[in-house]
Design a protein around this motif. Structure first.
Motif, mmCIF file in Angstrom:
data_model
loop_
_atom_site.group_PDB
_atom_site.id
_atom_site.type_symbol
_atom_site.label_atom_id
_atom_site.label_comp_id
_atom_site.label_asym_id
_atom_site.label_seq_id
_atom_site.Cartn_x
_atom_site.Cartn_y
_atom_site.Cartn_z
ATOM 1 N N PHE A 159 0.827 -1.203 0.000
ATOM 2 C CA PHE A 159 0.000 0.000 0.000
ATOM 3 C C PHE A 159 0.864 1.256 0.000
ATOM 4 O O PHE A 159 2.049 1.234 0.350
ATOM 5 N N ASN A 160 0.221 2.375 -0.379
ATOM 6 C CA ASN A 160 0.861 3.677 -0.195
ATOM 7 C C ASN A 160 1.145 3.891 1.289
ATOM 8 O O ASN A 160 0.316 3.529 2.132
ATOM 9 N N PRO A 161 2.274 4.514 1.635
ATOM 10 C CA PRO A 161 2.518 4.817 3.043
ATOM 11 C C PRO A 161 1.767 6.047 3.522
ATOM 12 O O PRO A 161 1.620 6.264 4.721
ATOM 13 N N SER A 162 1.257 6.875 2.595
ATOM 14 C CA SER A 162 0.565 8.107 2.950
ATOM 15 C C SER A 162 -0.875 7.810 3.341
ATOM 16 O O SER A 162 -1.383 6.712 3.147
ATOM 17 N N THR A 163 -1.543 8.831 3.865
ATOM 18 C CA THR A 163 -2.917 8.660 4.319
ATOM 19 C C THR A 163 -3.853 8.534 3.126
ATOM 20 O O THR A 163 -3.519 8.902 1.993
ATOM 21 N N ILE A 164 -5.067 8.052 3.390
ATOM 22 C CA ILE A 164 -6.045 7.880 2.318
ATOM 23 C C ILE A 164 -6.624 9.217 1.860
ATOM 24 O O ILE A 164 -7.362 9.264 0.874
ATOM 25 N N ALA A 165 -6.295 10.311 2.552
ATOM 26 C CA ALA A 165 -6.824 11.611 2.164
ATOM 27 C C ALA A 165 -6.158 12.150 0.902
ATOM 28 O O ALA A 165 -6.694 13.046 0.252
ATOM 29 N N ASP A 166 -4.985 11.627 0.542
ATOM 30 C CA ASP A 166 -4.246 12.137 -0.613
ATOM 31 C C ASP A 166 -3.583 10.970 -1.329
ATOM 32 O O ASP A 166 -2.695 10.315 -0.776
ATOM 33 N N ASN A 171 5.996 7.653 -3.991
ATOM 34 C CA ASN A 171 6.579 7.043 -2.796
ATOM 35 C C ASN A 171 7.853 6.283 -3.126
ATOM 36 O O ASN A 171 7.963 5.671 -4.189
ATOM 37 N N HIS A 172 8.796 6.326 -2.199
ATOM 38 C CA HIS A 172 9.986 5.478 -2.330
ATOM 39 C C HIS A 172 9.998 4.370 -1.279
ATOM 40 O O HIS A 172 10.884 3.524 -1.278
ATOM 41 N N THR A 173 9.007 4.380 -0.382
ATOM 42 C CA THR A 173 8.794 3.273 0.555
ATOM 43 C C THR A 173 7.325 2.871 0.476
ATOM 44 O O THR A 173 6.497 3.589 -0.091
ATOM 45 N N ALA A 174 6.990 1.740 1.064
ATOM 46 C CA ALA A 174 5.615 1.242 1.004
ATOM 47 C C ALA A 174 5.186 0.728 2.373
ATOM 48 O O ALA A 174 6.018 0.472 3.257
ATOM 49 N N ALA A 175 3.900 0.591 2.552
ATOM 50 C CA ALA A 175 3.337 -0.071 3.728
ATOM 51 C C ALA A 175 2.942 -1.492 3.337
ATOM 52 O O ALA A 175 2.549 -1.741 2.195
ATOM 53 N N PHE A 176 3.055 -2.412 4.286
ATOM 54 C CA PHE A 176 2.764 -3.818 4.023
ATOM 55 C C PHE A 176 1.833 -4.356 5.119
ATOM 56 O O PHE A 176 1.865 -3.903 6.253
ATOM 57 N N ALA A 177 1.042 -5.344 4.750
ATOM 58 C CA ALA A 177 0.190 -6.009 5.735
ATOM 59 C C ALA A 177 -0.084 -7.432 5.280
ATOM 60 O O ALA A 177 -0.204 -7.699 4.085
#
Length: 339
Positions: A159-166, A171-177
């Protein structure tokens, strides 16, 4: 206000066009299924006796299947304590038997209590695990796979590491789950790992949960561990355990009465934000809570019911902690209408 009027007009138009919107889950149609959740409530502070009324949720969702392998889901809160929020919008494709690919905006596949929708809450207020520690929707994609002839489901997403508002930043990093769930008789075992950056610091989170359901009883215990990468801030521990007992009744229109008890807690923690020199800020003090409650229900079907709930929450802090009514003892009286 103008946006609210537009959303409401569109919703009323869809309802007018779909008088018979309840289809079988496996039906294929261009007409969406429409569902909603309304949660009006009153809270009374145990600290000073102040009270407030809220419309905690006025949530509406559309879902459907337009082909044997393609389904979708769209969800928004027309009122979340007075604020309008777009929550979910995703498309899912069945690639092969048991294997599905999903893309869009949705809740990250991780943990158990944070993954519940408002109409499936056991208590009026979520656990600390579900509210303070991991309450994450994100924009991205995930794969889910259910093993053939085995009650094991695996999910993983990026996922994008930024909030869902924008959704615009590069991105040069990511979120994982990721999440694994295994059913064993009356028990369900769940484990997961997530790596997110809600602020300026990456947080790696582990979760484990065991659920048990048999007859009128439901019990669950969940533990979550958060590690703050490249930081001197100490790790966070959060836990949640509850029991729920339900019995059939005949009292007017009501046909079920249930009793709930919960113990949950967290150690002091940060939401990932930092000060000017890059040190994490401790945003939330350590605390424990005991919640007791009862719910009387009218249940017409799994997707159409009314719950009337009363919960009392008792908080326990270390000495010297200043407590606001928001995070202190309270009585919550709530109605939950699902349709």
């Amino acid at each position: 206000m103008r946006n609210f009027a537009i959303y409401l007009s569109l919703l009323l138009g869809l309802i007018t066009l779909t008088p018979g919107s309840a289809h079988a889950d496996d039906s294929i149609s261009y007409v969406p299924h429409i569902h909603g959740t309304l949660r009006p409530r009153m809270e009374v502070s145990g600290e000073n006796g102040d009270f407030r009324f809220q419309l905690r949720n006025a949530r509406v969702s559309l879902d459907g299947k337009i082909a044997p392998m393609i389904d979708y889901f769209v969800q928004a809160d027309l009122c979340d304590r007075g604020t309008m929020k777009f929550l979910d919008g995703w498309v899912r494709v069945a690639i092969a038997k048991g294997l599905k690919f999903q893309a869009g905006q949705f809740r990250m596949p991780f943990a158990v209590d944070p993954f519940r929708a408002p109409h499936t809450y056991i208590f009026a207020n979520r656990s600390f695990i579900g509210k303070q520690i991991f309450n994450n929707r994100a924009v991205g994609a995930k794969l889910s796979y259910t093993l053939p002839s085995t009650p094991l489901t695996l999910e993983a997403g990026v996922f994008n590491p930024s909030t869902i508002a924008d959704h615009t930043p590069w991105n040069h990093t990511a979120a994982f789950a990721s999440k694994a769930q295994y059913a064993l008789g009356d028990f369900t075992l769940t484990g997961g790992f997530a790596s997110i950056t809600p602020g300026s610091t990456r947080m790696n989170v582990l979760d484990g949960c065991i659920s048990w359901q048999s007859g009128r009883w439901l019990a669950e215990a969940e533990y979550m561990h958060t590690h703050y990468a490249h930081s001197r801030f100490k790790a966070n521990h959060a836990y949640n355990a509850y029991v729920d007992y339900r019995l059939p009744i005949k009292a007017g229109i009501f046909n079920r009465l249930s009793f709930q008890g919960r113990f949950d807690g967290i150690t002091s923690h940060s939401n990932g934000t930092s000060d000017d020199i890059g040190q994490l800020i401790e945003n939330n003090p350590a605390r424990n809570r005991v919640t007791v409650g009862t719910t009387i229900s009218y249940i017409r079907s799994a997707s159409m019911f009314l719950d009337i709930r009363a919960d009392y929450e008792k908080y326990f802090y270390h000495h010297g902690v200043s407590v606001s009514p928001e995070n202190g003892d309270k009585l919550v009286l709530e109605m939950v209408l699902r349709f």
